[in-house]
Scaffold this motif. Structure first.
Motif, PDB file in Angstrom:
ATOM      1  N   THR A 125      -4.879  14.180  -0.242  1.00  0.00           N
ATOM      2  CA  THR A 125      -4.422  12.970   0.557  1.00  0.00           C
ATOM      3  C   THR A 125      -4.852  11.590  -0.517  1.00  0.00           C
ATOM      4  N   GLU A 126      -3.981  10.725  -0.545  1.00  0.00           N
ATOM      5  CA  GLU A 126      -4.141   9.672  -1.385  1.00  0.00           C
ATOM      6  C   GLU A 126      -4.028   8.283  -0.628  1.00  0.00           C
ATOM      7  N   VAL A 127      -4.802   7.279  -0.547  1.00  0.00           N
ATOM      8  CA  VAL A 127      -4.465   6.068   0.004  1.00  0.00           C
ATOM      9  C   VAL A 127      -4.819   4.750  -0.595  1.00  0.00           C
ATOM     10  N   GLY A 128      -4.309   3.945  -0.745  1.00  0.00           N
ATOM     11  CA  GLY A 128      -4.540   2.712  -1.533  1.00  0.00           C
ATOM     12  C   GLY A 128      -3.588   1.729  -1.330  1.00  0.00           C
ATOM     13  N   GLY A 129      -3.584   0.693  -2.480  1.00  0.00           N
ATOM     14  CA  GLY A 129      -2.704  -0.526  -2.455  1.00  0.00           C
ATOM     15  C   GLY A 129      -2.835  -1.264  -3.797  1.00  0.00           C
ATOM     16  N   GLY A 130      -1.879  -2.258  -4.029  1.00  0.00           N
ATOM     17  CA  GLY A 130      -2.000  -3.280  -5.264  1.00  0.00           C
ATOM     18  C   GLY A 130      -0.802  -3.970  -5.319  1.00  0.00           C
ATOM     19  N   PRO A 131      -0.555  -4.647  -6.223  1.00  0.00           N
ATOM     20  CA  PRO A 131       0.642  -5.671  -6.537  1.00  0.00           C
ATOM     21  C   PRO A 131       1.886  -4.732  -6.727  1.00  0.00           C
ATOM     22  N   GLY A 132       3.076  -5.339  -6.212  1.00  0.00           N
ATOM     23  CA  GLY A 132       4.293  -4.619  -6.505  1.00  0.00           C
ATOM     24  C   GLY A 132       5.374  -5.269  -5.643  1.00  0.00           C
ATOM     25  N   GLY A 155       0.744  -1.304   0.085  1.00  0.00           N
ATOM     26  CA  GLY A 155       0.224   0.097  -0.047  1.00  0.00           C
ATOM     27  C   GLY A 155       0.921   1.297   0.084  1.00  0.00           C
ATOM     28  N   LEU A 156       0.346   2.391  -0.003  1.00  0.00           N
ATOM     29  CA  LEU A 156       0.770   3.591  -0.092  1.00  0.00           C
ATOM     30  C   LEU A 156       0.062   4.788   0.608  1.00  0.00           C
ATOM     31  N   ALA A 157       0.598   5.798   1.120  1.00  0.00           N
ATOM     32  CA  ALA A 157      -0.261   6.865   1.356  1.00  0.00           C
ATOM     33  C   ALA A 157       0.514   8.267   1.143  1.00  0.00           C
TER      34      ALA A 157
END
Length: 226
Positions: free
Chosen positions: A95-102, A69-71
């Motif tokens: 602001t941005e919050v989320g996630g995914g593969p990596g 994830g990231l913020a």
């Protein structure tokens, strides 16, 4: 480290008017490493989508190992060094919050530039550092600037970025000519020898392809309406 993002946005201004739009935003920052593709949600104190266009100062923390994830936090600013402000006089932030593969990690800060197109505001077309020349100032130099501004009009850059992202994503997802294998063997892979990396990079390629399609369509929309 670089990022490329696309976003669908809904806003309500101080007069109660709603707006729907899309934006595209390339960014460069450091320090971080690896490769990821994320689906995020954005919130902001902007009361007009126009306030999110232009330059922004990014701060981001992210970590991915298979999935992660990231913020991030962005402050919008003008080229004269002042902060962009909303109708209440507050500096505009998002602001941005989320996630995914990596397979990636970083604590980063850097700059981005956002283009936008909305139902109420239309499309922003200019490129960074370029301003639309005033009609009363059209001498030879201004005419040249206008010609350059027309050539590199707003839709061109998102269209190029979209096609590049789509090409990269498809090559990574399909392992075209061993591209994914070479990438996994390169310094961008911060977990060399891990058997999960090729599959993770394939998932990143799929999401990059989706983003590439979005950005390409975004550029086409701008080509029509800008």
């Amino acid at each position: 480290m670089g990022t490329l993002g696309g976003c669908v946005m809904v806003s309500r201004n101080a007069d109660g008017d709603w707006d729907l739009g899309v934006s595209g935003s390339p960014a460069i920052s450091g320090v971080g490493g690896g490769l990821s593709a994320d689906l995020t949600g954005l919130t902001s104190n902007a009361d007009s989508l126009d306030q999110l266009r232009g330059w922004g100062w990014d701060k981001e923390v992210s970590a991915h190992y298979g999935i992660g994830g990231l913020a991030s936090h962005e402050s919008s600013f003008n080229l004269d060094g002042s902060w962009v402000r909303n109708s209440k006089g507050e500096p505009v932030w998002a602001t941005e919050v989320g996630g995914g593969p990596g397979v990636e990690g970083g604590v980063e800060t850097g700059l981005n530039y956002t283009w936008g197109c909305s139902l109420r505001l239309g499309c922003s077309w200019f490129v960074p550092f370029c301003r639309r020349p005033e009609k009363r100032a059209l001498g030879p130099a201004a005419s040249d600037a206008a010609e350059i501004g027309g050539l590199f009009s707003m839709f061109i850059i998102p269209l190029i970025l979209g096609l590049a992202c789509l090409t990269f994503g498809l090559a990574l997802a399909t392992n075209h000519r061993g591209f994914r294998d070479r990438l996994a063997a390169s310094p961008i892979n911060i977990a060399p020898g891990d058997t999960k990396v090729p599959g993770t990079f394939k998932a990143v390629g799929v999401m990059a392809s989706i983003l590439g399609v979005f950005m390409t369509l975004f550029g086409i929309v701008f080509a029509i309406f800008s």
